[in-house]
Design a protein around this motif. Structure first.
Motif, PDB file in Angstrom:
ATOM      1  N   GLY A 215      99.680 -68.536  48.211  1.00 40.66           N
ATOM      2  CA  GLY A 215      99.378 -67.225  47.659  1.00 40.66           C
ATOM      3  C   GLY A 215      99.466 -67.256  46.159  1.00 40.66           C
ATOM      4  O   GLY A 215      99.939 -68.216  45.557  1.00 40.66           O
ATOM      5  N   TYR A 236      96.874 -72.188  55.077  1.00 37.62           N
ATOM      6  CA  TYR A 236      96.208 -70.891  55.016  1.00 37.62           C
ATOM      7  C   TYR A 236      96.559 -70.199  53.698  1.00 37.62           C
ATOM      8  O   TYR A 236      97.674 -70.329  53.201  1.00 37.62           O
ATOM      9  N   SER A 238      96.605 -66.430  51.505  1.00 37.62           N
ATOM     10  CA  SER A 238      96.701 -64.983  51.678  1.00 37.62           C
ATOM     11  C   SER A 238      96.409 -64.316  50.342  1.00 37.62           C
ATOM     12  O   SER A 238      96.802 -64.827  49.286  1.00 37.62           O
ATOM     13  N   ASN A 247      99.978 -58.674  51.574  1.00 38.58           N
ATOM     14  CA  ASN A 247      98.986 -59.282  52.457  1.00 38.58           C
ATOM     15  C   ASN A 247      97.801 -58.335  52.654  1.00 38.58           C
ATOM     16  O   ASN A 247      97.664 -57.692  53.682  1.00 38.58           O
ATOM     17  N   ALA A 250      93.511 -62.156  54.510  1.00 27.12           N
ATOM     18  CA  ALA A 250      94.062 -63.468  54.823  1.00 27.12           C
ATOM     19  C   ALA A 250      93.001 -64.399  55.382  1.00 27.12           C
ATOM     20  O   ALA A 250      91.990 -63.964  55.950  1.00 27.12           O
ATOM     21  N   PHE A 283      88.187 -64.430  53.097  1.00 25.09           N
ATOM     22  CA  PHE A 283      89.232 -63.765  53.864  1.00 25.09           C
ATOM     23  C   PHE A 283      88.628 -62.764  54.843  1.00 25.09           C
ATOM     24  O   PHE A 283      87.454 -62.401  54.737  1.00 25.09           O
ATOM     25  N   TYR A 285      89.866 -58.779  56.351  1.00 24.03           N
ATOM     26  CA  TYR A 285      90.830 -57.711  56.080  1.00 24.03           C
ATOM     27  C   TYR A 285      90.546 -56.528  56.986  1.00 24.03           C
ATOM     28  O   TYR A 285      89.458 -56.406  57.563  1.00 24.03           O
TER      29      TYR A 285
END
Length: 480
Positions: A215, A236, A238, A247, A250, A283, A285
């Motif tokens: 992140g 992964y 975020s 968050n 992601a 990502f 969302y």
């Protein structure tokens, strides 16, 4: 607060239009609530001479609501004024601060309910990514008052063993050596730090079950390739922001497969991506929780639609650049281009897809070419000589006495290396050739140069030169 079963129902495919409508309705409710109960927001709207947005049928036109940002709202009003009823509650509130990487650190207040909801969503997401087996989380984000470090620890403690080491490679190595191989480790931190952890700690990562959650900034897909080759099992990213929430969006197995397909398929890149340069992060969302409004200039404007936040955010601009594509639109484009859907890992939901290109103001301009940190990161990972050596980098444009512009890429070697010879013609040529392949505007800009000396890479030993004041606790500063 929802059970896992209820949350799975919320993400069922086929209901994204309903989720979007729900998000807009909730966003309007948050607008009304803030207008009535938050002194700073009421004053902010009055200063903009704004009362209410119009409606298109039952749907509020939330884009009409004035934009707030760190300058015109956060820095203008005290924290108390930005909270419900003009005060910070006396209990069940966590005060944290952003890293201050873009200036002075800012205080944020987070109430009990919003922390509980976010923790529940993080736990749900982790189980979807890593299954139901026990996990041992090592929090390598900066600790102390920093927002991410504080909130990650509180969010994860209810569903995992967690040790908060901060960005300390020696502590992380000791932790793994002390607790041994019989754990599923998940280490969370900034991408450059986790890469240096893998490079510089004497651990055979292939013998362990270690995954990363990254992140704070973007990463090149080549970094994922590199770390997996080193033995990291899953990686992964975020998307979060101290201003808003940990968050917001992601990665998952589907979005990673889409990003890799974009990397290999030029037709799909030209059809989907809006900007030249390095590959954006990809990502998914939930628009029922976080509405994203993409403005004409590509900036992403967020509204937190969840109720119960003590400091509401409506049409908040964090000056990130990107765009949104609906899942069904992606499938239609793949069909149009005769791309076999089997090349993508099937998504578990039809949540919208966010293409995130990073901070809109984190670029340098050189002969009309906008060069971003992600461009440079991708070049580094394309050159094996640099991948094992470079810890960080810095982008700078200069102008000489004749008015000719220069582009300097400073490369910091990791702690195990000394300063390297910067005058390696083959390496310098390969570096800027690869940058030209990644960034079409730079390819054209290079044709305008009167001298090859206008572009150069310069090596520095660890923590020397422009890297001497770097703070490992916060995100790296790549551009002046």
């Amino acid at each position: 607060m929802h059970s896992d079963f209820t949350m799975k129902l919320l993400y069922l495919s086929g209901f994204n239009k309903l989720r979007l409508f729900n998000g807009k309705a909730k966003g309007y409710a948050e607008f009304i609530n803030a207008k009535k109960r938050v002194p700073a927001y009421a004053d902010f709207l009055d200063s903009q001479e704004f009362s209410y947005p119009s409606f298109n049928g039952l749907v509020p036109n939330l884009s009409e609501i004035p934009l707030m940002d760190k300058v015109n709202y956060i820095k203008k009003y005290k924290l108390e004024e930005r909270c419900l009823n003009g005060k910070i509650p006396n209990k069940n509130v966590v005060i944290d601060e952003s890293s201050g990487s873009s200036g002075t650190a800012t205080n944020w207040a987070r109430g009990k309910y919003e922390r509980q909801v976010n923790a529940k969503m993080i736990a749900f997401g982790m189980r979807n990514l890593f299954g139901d087996s026990p996990v041992f989380i090592i929090n390598a984000f900066a600790l102390g008052a920093w927002a991410t470090g504080v909130n990650i620890t509180m969010s994860c403690v209810k569903f995992a063993k967690i040790k908060s080491t901060g960005p300390d490679k020696i502590k992380i190595a000791h932790t793994i050596n002390d607790f041994g191989k019989n754990h599923q480790y998940i280490i969370m931190g900034y991408p450059p730090f986790l890469k240096s952890l893998v490079d510089e700690v004497n651990i055979d990562w292939r013998e362990l079950d270690v995954s990363f959650i990254l992140g704070g900034e973007s990463m090149a897909e080549e970094m994922r390739d590199y770390l997996i080759k080193k033995g990291i099992k899953k990686i992964y990213s975020s998307l979060g922001a101290s201003d808003l929430e940990l968050n917001l969006a992601a990665e998952n197995d589907f979005t990673i497969s889409l990003r890799r397909l974009l990397r290999s398929n030029e037709l799909l890149r030209k059809r989907i991506l809006n900007y030249d340069g390095a590959m954006p992060m990809v990502f998914q969302y939930n628009p029922a929780d976080f509405l994203i409004d993409v403005r004409e200039n590509g900036e992403l404007v967020f509204t937190i639609c969840r109720s119960g936040y003590i400091s509401p955010k409506i049409n908040y601009n964090i000056y990130d650049k990107g765009h949104v594509l609906q899942y069904q639109e992606l499938l239609a484009i793949c069909k149009e281009l005769n791309i076999d859907e089997g090349q993508l890992i099937k998504s578990k939901t039809d949540l919208p897809i966010l293409f995130h290109y990073g901070r809109a103001d984190m670029t340098v301009s050189f002969y009309g070419a906008n060069i971003s940190p992600v461009d440079i990161q991708e070049v580094i990972y394309s050159l094996p000589k640099l991948v094992e050596t470079v810890h960080s980098f810095h982008i700078q444009t200069l102008e000489d006495e004749q008015g000719d512009k220069g582009l300097v890429i400073a490369l910091e070697t990791n702690e195990r290396k000394g300063a390297l010879d910067a005058n390696v013609p083959e390496l310098q040529q390969a570096f800027f050739n690869n940058l030209a392949n990644i960034n079409q505007d730079f390819r054209e800009a290079r044709k305008m140069l009167s001298s090859v000396n206008q572009i150069q890479i310069v090596f520095y030993a660890f923590a020397e030169g422009p890297f001497s004041d770097a703070d490992i606790r916060i995100k790296a500063k790549y551009v002046d």
